[in-house]
Motif scaffolding. Structure first.
Motif, short mmCIF file in Angstrom:
data_model
loop_
_atom_site.label_atom_id
_atom_site.label_comp_id
_atom_site.label_asym_id
_atom_site.label_seq_id
_atom_site.Cartn_x
_atom_site.Cartn_y
_atom_site.Cartn_z
N PHE A 1 158.43 32.69 135.68
CA PHE A 1 158.61 33.16 134.30
C PHE A 1 157.96 34.52 134.08
CE2 PHE A 1 158.51 28.40 133.84
CZ PHE A 1 159.87 28.27 133.72
N LEU B 1 155.74 30.58 127.19
CA LEU B 1 154.74 29.59 127.62
C LEU B 1 153.79 30.20 128.65
CD1 LEU B 1 156.74 26.27 128.08
CD2 LEU B 1 155.15 26.84 126.27
N GLU C 1 151.35 32.48 126.99
CA GLU C 1 150.33 31.65 126.31
C GLU C 1 149.30 31.18 127.32
OE1 GLU C 1 151.78 28.20 124.29
OE2 GLU C 1 152.66 29.37 122.68
N THR D 1 161.57 20.69 123.37
CA THR D 1 161.40 21.68 124.44
C THR D 1 162.30 21.35 125.64
OG1 THR D 1 159.85 22.41 126.14
CG2 THR D 1 159.31 20.35 125.06
N PRO D 2 162.80 22.38 126.33
CA PRO D 2 163.63 22.07 127.50
C PRO D 2 162.79 21.61 128.70
CG PRO D 2 163.47 24.45 127.18
CD PRO D 2 162.76 23.81 126.04
N PHE D 3 161.47 21.92 128.66
CA PHE D 3 160.65 21.58 129.82
C PHE D 3 160.09 20.17 129.72
CE2 PHE D 3 160.33 26.30 129.77
CZ PHE D 3 161.12 26.48 130.89
N TYR E 1 157.55 23.23 137.02
CA TYR E 1 156.48 24.20 136.74
C TYR E 1 156.42 24.46 135.24
CZ TYR E 1 153.97 28.65 136.83
OH TYR E 1 153.08 29.67 136.60
N GLY E 2 157.59 24.60 134.61
CA GLY E 2 157.66 24.79 133.16
C GLY E 2 157.04 23.61 132.42
N LYS F 1 154.60 21.77 133.45
CA LYS F 1 153.14 21.89 133.54
C LYS F 1 152.63 22.90 132.49
CE LYS F 1 151.44 20.19 137.80
NZ LYS F 1 151.37 18.84 137.39
N LEU F 2 153.36 24.03 132.36
CA LEU F 2 152.97 25.05 131.37
C LEU F 2 153.06 24.48 129.97
CD1 LEU F 2 154.71 28.31 132.64
CD2 LEU F 2 152.29 27.76 132.74
N GLN F 3 154.12 23.70 129.71
CA GLN F 3 154.32 23.09 128.40
C GLN F 3 153.16 22.14 128.08
OE1 GLN F 3 157.31 23.52 126.27
NE2 GLN F 3 155.75 22.73 124.87
N GLU G 1 150.14 22.28 129.32
CA GLU G 1 148.96 23.12 129.04
C GLU G 1 149.00 23.63 127.61
OE1 GLU G 1 148.52 26.47 131.60
OE2 GLU G 1 147.85 25.24 133.29
N SER G 2 150.21 24.13 127.21
CA SER G 2 150.35 24.70 125.87
C SER G 2 150.10 23.64 124.80
CB SER G 2 151.76 25.27 125.73
OG SER G 2 152.07 25.52 124.41
N THR H 1 146.42 22.86 124.58
CA THR H 1 145.66 23.94 123.92
C THR H 1 145.77 23.80 122.41
OG1 THR H 1 146.44 25.31 125.72
CG2 THR H 1 145.27 26.44 123.97
#
Lengths: 154, 185
Positions: free
Chosen positions: A81, A146, A149, B103-105, B173-174, B176-178, B180-181, B184
């Protein structure tokens, strides 16, 4: 997470090799088709078909080069990304869409000029693939937000 | 400031609406293609049975091969079509989930994409195996192919399988980021 990134980088490198190979092969194919068209210039219909194939190869080469840039970005940034990646995916989608319309059009118009029996039909598989790729580009844009962020949090 | 916020919200809302619309469109398209393949497979199944019963009248009526060959190629086509239908079914499910969620992730979507990739790989390997069987049957005289080999191994299936695997991995991977977000927030 680190292991995941390493695996993504490794896969991207592998796919870079494949894309590079495809780009070179398609360029060679494009020149070969042009040469075929020139050699067969006396057999106009055959030459027109070769010209259509050359257009196809040129589009595939453009797609492979864009994919190469995208994969290079993934390897250098360490994330799928990264900045501009969504734009590169969008470019691949647009090239595929144009190919779906233009490539059969080139073939049909050349054959039409020669009064050969021909009907124009767009390549629907390529059109659908192009739309799916554009959709993936949209998801990548969201992924970029994302990633940003996540980087800012760290 | 509030005007900018308002514009941003409206843009986001529009993007979300477009996204949902496209998911609906893609889901419908894939469902239609899947239905066509299933109808085709059902028709082919009937033809194979008729072929077996009426000897050399329908699927194998082409001069290229014998009745045994007709049945072999018919079954090969039938299994290939069903494999594509299964792969498309995973695609339909993925778009359905994409359309519904925030979300798509999500891991469930990544799993569906991966499953479609696995089915495509399996289809590719099946066509290779069928090509080998075709060679064996032809050399033993069970089927007679007057033309060159009728089973073509389509390498682009492997390419599409690999692309789907890559997309599934990126989705993971997305996710995992989602996660995390969300944590947070």
């Amino acid at each position: 997470m680190e292991a995941k990134i390493e695996r993504i980088k490794y896969s991207a490198r592998l796919m870079m090799g494949l894309s590079g190979l495809m780009a070179v092969l398609m360029l060679i194919g494009c020149f070969a088709c042009i040469a075929e068209a020139v050699i067969n210039r006396e057999f106009a219909v055959q030459a027109a078909k070769s010209a259509g194939n050359a257009a196809d190869c040129a589009f595939y080469a453009a797609t492979a080069f864009t994919a190469l840039r995208l994969l290079g970005n993934i390897v250098s940034m360490g994330t799928p990304f990264g900045e501009k990646n969504d734009k590169l995916i969008k470019a691949i989608g647009i090239i595929t869409l144009i190919q779906g319309f233009a490539s059969p059009a080139v073939r049909a118009s050349l054959l039409g000029i020669l009064h050969a029996d021909v009907t124009y039909t767009s390549n629907s598989a390529l059109l659908f693939t192009g739309m799916i790729i554009l959709f993936i580009a949209k998801i990548f844009s969201y992924g970029q937000i994302l990633q940003q962020e996540s980087d800012e949090t760290l | 400031m509030s005007k900018v916020k308002d514009i941003n919200e409206r843009t986001l809302e529009k993007e979300k609406k477009d996204f949902t619309e496209f998911c609906k469109f893609a889901e419908g398209m894939l469902t239609a293609i899947m239905a066509l393949i299933i109808v085709g497979a059902a028709a082919l199944f009937i033809v194979i049975i008729m072929d077996n019963a009426m000897k050399n009248l329908t699927y194998s009526s082409s001069s290229k091969y014998t009745t045994a060959g007709g049945i072999f190629y018919g079954v090969y086509d039938l299994i290939s079509m069903l494999c594509f239908a299964v792969a498309l079914n995973f695609g339909v499910k993925a778009f359905k989930k994409l359309k519904d969620g925030e979300t798509p992730f999500r891991y469930e979507i990544a799993d569906k994409i991966k499953a479609a990739g696995i089915v495509l790989f399996a289809t590719g390997f099946f066509s290779i195996a069928a090509g080998i069987v075709e060679g064996v049957l032809e050399s033993t005289g069970v089927i007679v192919v007057t033309d060159s080999s009728l089973i073509s191994i389509d390498l682009s299936i492997f390419m599409w399988g690999a692309v789907l695997f890559a997309v599934a991995y990126i989705f993971n991977y997305g996710c995992k980021l989602q996660q995390e977000s969300d944590e947070t927030l």
